[in-house]
Scaffold this motif. Structure first.
Motif, PDB file in Angstrom:
ATOM      1  N   ASP A   1      23.644   1.789  -6.679  1.00  0.00           N
ATOM      2  CA  ASP A   1      24.139   2.281  -5.397  1.00  0.00           C
ATOM      3  C   ASP A   1      23.634   3.695  -5.135  1.00  0.00           C
ATOM      4  N   ASN A   2      23.632   4.529  -6.155  1.00  0.00           N
ATOM      5  CA  ASN A   2      23.110   5.887  -5.986  1.00  0.00           C
ATOM      6  C   ASN A   2      21.622   5.860  -5.637  1.00  0.00           C
ATOM      7  N   GLY A   3      20.882   4.923  -6.216  1.00  0.00           N
ATOM      8  CA  GLY A   3      19.467   4.792  -5.885  1.00  0.00           C
ATOM      9  C   GLY A   3      19.247   4.399  -4.435  1.00  0.00           C
ATOM     10  N   LEU A   4      20.087   3.508  -3.943  1.00  0.00           N
ATOM     11  CA  LEU A   4      19.989   3.102  -2.540  1.00  0.00           C
ATOM     12  C   LEU A   4      20.319   4.268  -1.610  1.00  0.00           C
ATOM     13  N   ARG A   5      21.292   5.061  -2.000  1.00  0.00           N
ATOM     14  CA  ARG A   5      21.620   6.258  -1.207  1.00  0.00           C
ATOM     15  C   ARG A   5      20.437   7.226  -1.176  1.00  0.00           C
ATOM     16  N   ARG A   6      19.778   7.371  -2.328  1.00  0.00           N
ATOM     17  CA  ARG A   6      18.615   8.254  -2.401  1.00  0.00           C
ATOM     18  C   ARG A   6      17.489   7.733  -1.504  1.00  0.00           C
ATOM     19  N   PHE A   7      17.276   6.422  -1.523  1.00  0.00           N
ATOM     20  CA  PHE A   7      16.265   5.811  -0.659  1.00  0.00           C
ATOM     21  C   PHE A   7      16.588   6.085   0.812  1.00  0.00           C
TER      22      PHE A   7
ATOM     23  N   ALA B   1      23.863  -7.149 -13.080  1.00  0.00           N
ATOM     24  CA  ALA B   1      24.252  -5.747 -13.205  1.00  0.00           C
ATOM     25  C   ALA B   1      25.642  -5.600 -13.813  1.00  0.00           C
ATOM     26  N   THR B   2      25.799  -4.637 -14.706  1.00  0.00           N
ATOM     27  CA  THR B   2      27.112  -4.264 -15.241  1.00  0.00           C
ATOM     28  C   THR B   2      27.789  -3.308 -14.249  1.00  0.00           C
ATOM     29  N   PRO B   3      29.098  -3.045 -14.401  1.00  0.00           N
ATOM     30  CA  PRO B   3      29.744  -2.064 -13.518  1.00  0.00           C
ATOM     31  C   PRO B   3      29.051  -0.712 -13.520  1.00  0.00           C
ATOM     32  N   HIS B   4      28.572  -0.263 -14.706  1.00  0.00           N
ATOM     33  CA  HIS B   4      27.842   1.008 -14.763  1.00  0.00           C
ATOM     34  C   HIS B   4      26.516   0.907 -14.012  1.00  0.00           C
ATOM     35  N   ASP B   5      25.850  -0.232 -14.149  1.00  0.00           N
ATOM     36  CA  ASP B   5      24.587  -0.450 -13.434  1.00  0.00           C
ATOM     37  C   ASP B   5      24.791  -0.376 -11.923  1.00  0.00           C
ATOM     38  N   VAL B   6      25.906  -0.940 -11.455  1.00  0.00           N
ATOM     39  CA  VAL B   6      26.174  -0.968 -10.017  1.00  0.00           C
ATOM     40  C   VAL B   6      26.213   0.440  -9.447  1.00  0.00           C
ATOM     41  N   VAL B   7      26.863   1.354 -10.159  1.00  0.00           N
ATOM     42  CA  VAL B   7      26.922   2.749  -9.695  1.00  0.00           C
ATOM     43  C   VAL B   7      25.522   3.351  -9.642  1.00  0.00           C
ATOM     44  N   THR B   8      24.731   3.107 -10.683  1.00  0.00           N
ATOM     45  CA  THR B   8      23.351   3.611 -10.725  1.00  0.00           C
ATOM     46  C   THR B   8      22.532   3.065  -9.559  1.00  0.00           C
TER      47      THR B   8
ATOM     48  N   GLY C   1       0.768  -1.240   0.000  1.00  0.00           N
ATOM     49  CA  GLY C   1       0.000   0.000   0.000  1.00  0.00           C
ATOM     50  C   GLY C   1       0.796   1.285   0.000  1.00  0.00           C
ATOM     51  N   CYS C   2       2.131   1.218   0.028  1.00  0.00           N
ATOM     52  CA  CYS C   2       2.949   2.429  -0.013  1.00  0.00           C
ATOM     53  C   CYS C   2       3.066   2.939  -1.447  1.00  0.00           C
ATOM     54  N   ARG C   3       3.363   4.234  -1.589  1.00  0.00           N
ATOM     55  CA  ARG C   3       3.579   4.833  -2.904  1.00  0.00           C
ATOM     56  C   ARG C   3       4.932   5.533  -2.910  1.00  0.00           C
ATOM     57  N   PHE C   4       5.688   5.311  -3.978  1.00  0.00           N
ATOM     58  CA  PHE C   4       6.999   5.924  -4.143  1.00  0.00           C
ATOM     59  C   PHE C   4       6.896   6.917  -5.300  1.00  0.00           C
ATOM     60  N   LEU C   5       7.128   8.202  -5.009  1.00  0.00           N
ATOM     61  CA  LEU C   5       6.821   9.276  -5.950  1.00  0.00           C
ATOM     62  C   LEU C   5       8.056  10.081  -6.320  1.00  0.00           C
ATOM     63  N   ASP C   6       8.064  10.600  -7.552  1.00  0.00           N
ATOM     64  CA  ASP C   6       9.140  11.491  -7.971  1.00  0.00           C
ATOM     65  C   ASP C   6       8.753  12.938  -7.675  1.00  0.00           C
ATOM     66  N   ALA C   7       9.566  13.871  -8.128  1.00  0.00           N
ATOM     67  CA  ALA C   7       9.333  15.285  -7.805  1.00  0.00           C
ATOM     68  C   ALA C   7       8.023  15.802  -8.381  1.00  0.00           C
ATOM     69  N   ALA C   8       7.545  15.186  -9.464  1.00  0.00           N
ATOM     70  CA  ALA C   8       6.281  15.615 -10.068  1.00  0.00           C
ATOM     71  C   ALA C   8       5.073  14.912  -9.480  1.00  0.00           C
ATOM     72  N   GLY C   9       5.312  14.022  -8.517  1.00  0.00           N
ATOM     73  CA  GLY C   9       4.211  13.298  -7.896  1.00  0.00           C
ATOM     74  C   GLY C   9       3.815  12.037  -8.630  1.00  0.00           C
TER      75      GLY C   9
ATOM     76  N   GLY D   1      15.361  -1.029  -9.275  1.00  0.00           N
ATOM     77  CA  GLY D   1      16.280  -0.206  -8.504  1.00  0.00           C
ATOM     78  C   GLY D   1      16.693   1.082  -9.182  1.00  0.00           C
ATOM     79  N   LYS D   2      16.677   1.115 -10.499  1.00  0.00           N
ATOM     80  CA  LYS D   2      17.094   2.326 -11.205  1.00  0.00           C
ATOM     81  C   LYS D   2      16.214   3.511 -10.853  1.00  0.00           C
ATOM     82  N   SER D   3      14.917   3.291 -10.765  1.00  0.00           N
ATOM     83  CA  SER D   3      13.970   4.393 -10.547  1.00  0.00           C
ATOM     84  C   SER D   3      14.139   5.060  -9.186  1.00  0.00           C
ATOM     85  N   LEU D   4      14.824   4.392  -8.243  1.00  0.00           N
ATOM     86  CA  LEU D   4      15.032   5.005  -6.932  1.00  0.00           C
ATOM     87  C   LEU D   4      15.831   6.302  -7.023  1.00  0.00           C
ATOM     88  N   ASN D   5      16.577   6.480  -8.106  1.00  0.00           N
ATOM     89  CA  ASN D   5      17.324   7.724  -8.285  1.00  0.00           C
ATOM     90  C   ASN D   5      16.408   8.933  -8.427  1.00  0.00           C
TER      91      ASN D   5
END
Length: 381
Positions: free
Chosen positions: A226-232, A217-224, A153-161, A168-172
């Motif tokens: 990890d940044n998403g997890l930091r954002r979370f 995940a590729t090495p580039h994916d890993v960075v993406t 029941g939770c919602r995860f929203l971007d800046a536009a709502g 995991g990519k979208s967590l950025n």
């Protein structure tokens, strides 16, 4: 009469723990047909944990339809046991969100989701369960439990709502976590999360860098990722005023550990310790001449909370020798120093990995390797 306890974990992508135990018993019987063999399949929070605990506690299985890591509908099961007068759900995250549900080509933690795991939790809570025990090993995901929480029941929203896409990519793009629509039955439930890793949420030892490459995940994916997890983590700290990112186990299952800590007020416990305590394993091995354990790969990581090491500890305290079998073996000297009496690779000859993983090949190799060990240890029967 010899008493031999057989307590293996599963051989991933090949045999379940009960199947491994049956193959080992068959090998024992080739040499010691009259031996007392006690099979105790074990698990450390990954695949097979649910089945192990449900069978040990005399529970029942519940079947339902859920979404797999790519949001395709699949059948999945969890267990319900009755402990201390309350119904307790036993769930394997891997049954709905596991890596083995995907082909090699489909594995991509940028887009895979834990939504199906949330569906299992919701079903259990709706059936009246007030305690959920969940093993979170073997995931195909790196979404910080976002999909699981969305199913609750939770919602995860971007800046536009707008709601974020799965994975995991979208967590950025995460700006807001809205919990106002969370299933009220979940709020009244206790959660015990069992896993076999103690990694933090992000960073060099975190979920993305350590585990995402195994999930496609590729090495580039890993960075993406990890940044998403930091954002979370930043959003959680801003919302709940709680920093869970460095808590041991927060990085388990691509951040599901962190989600459970933050939003389900869960308790995280070491997987194999919890399973062995539930099985009363220390009592079962009393008077044993030998304990045989194993899992797909044996190496120095085995000593970091994996099932064979958990089996070793109580047996070592009682002076019972422990032999470990693996489909692949590394770091023998380190493992011998830890107390294993012997470490054996079950492969009888060089063969492609795909063939070695075929269940009938792996079972026969386990059987024949065990038979050789028993002949060596007990030449007179």
């Amino acid at each position: 009469m010899r008493k031999i306890v057989v307590a293996p974990d599963s051989f991933k992508d090949s045999l379940s723990a009960p199947q491994v135990a049956a193959a080992i018993e068959a090998g024992i019987r080739l040499t010691l047909p009259q031996a007392q063999v006690i099979k105790v399949p074990v698990a450390d929070g990954g695949e097979g944990t649910m089945e192990t605990l449900v069978e040990a506690l005399g529970g029942e299985y519940v079947n339902c339809l859920v979404n797999d890591p790519l949001m395709r509908q699949i059948p999945a099961a969890y267990g319900i046991v009755h402990t201390h007068g309350e119904p307790t759900a036993i769930i394997d995250l891997a049954s709905a969100s596991g890596l083995t549900l995907l082909s090699q080509e489909e594995r991509n933690p940028l887009v895979t989701t834990t939504y199906g795991t949330g569906q299992l939790i919701a079903d259990a809570c709706n059936r009246g369960c007030r305690h959920v025990v969940m093993g979170i090993g073997g995931s195909a995901t790196n979404d910080a439990g976002k999909g699981m929480l969305e199913a609750l029941g939770c919602r995860f929203l971007d800046a536009a709502g707008a709601e974020l896409k799965p994975g995991g990519k979208s967590l950025n793009d995460l700006t807001t976590i809205d919990t106002s629509g969370m299933n009220p039955r979940v709020a009244g439930c206790r959660f015990t999360i069992i896993c076999d890793v103690d990694n933090p949420l992000f960073g060099p030892s975190g979920a993305a860098y350590i585990f995402a490459p195994q999930k496609g995940a590729t090495p580039h994916d890993v960075v993406t990722l990890d940044n998403g997890l930091r954002r979370f983590a930043t959003c959680v700290e801003s919302m709940l005023h709680r920093d869970i990112c460095q808590t041991q186990g927060a990085g388990a299952a691509g951040g599901v550990g962190a989600a459970c800590l933050a939003f389900l007020q869960a308790t995280l416990k070491p997987g194999i310790e919890t399973v062995l305590e539930t099985l009363q394993f220390s009592r079962l091995i009393d008077g044993a001449d030998l304990v045989i354990t194993g899992e797909g790969k044996i190496d120095r990581q085995t000593l970091m909370g994996k099932a064979p090491y958990g089996v070793l500890l109580p047996a070592r305290e009682k002076g019972i020798p422990v032999v470990v079998l693996g489909g692949a073996v590394e770091d023998r000297d380190t493992l011998l120093q830890a107390g294993f009496r012997g470490i054996f690779c079950i492969q009888s000859s060089a063969m492609p990995l795909k063939r070695a993983l075929q269940p009938h090949i792996a079972a026969e190799n386990l059987k024949q390797t065990t038979a050789q060990i028993i002949r060596l240890l007990y030449p007179q029967g």
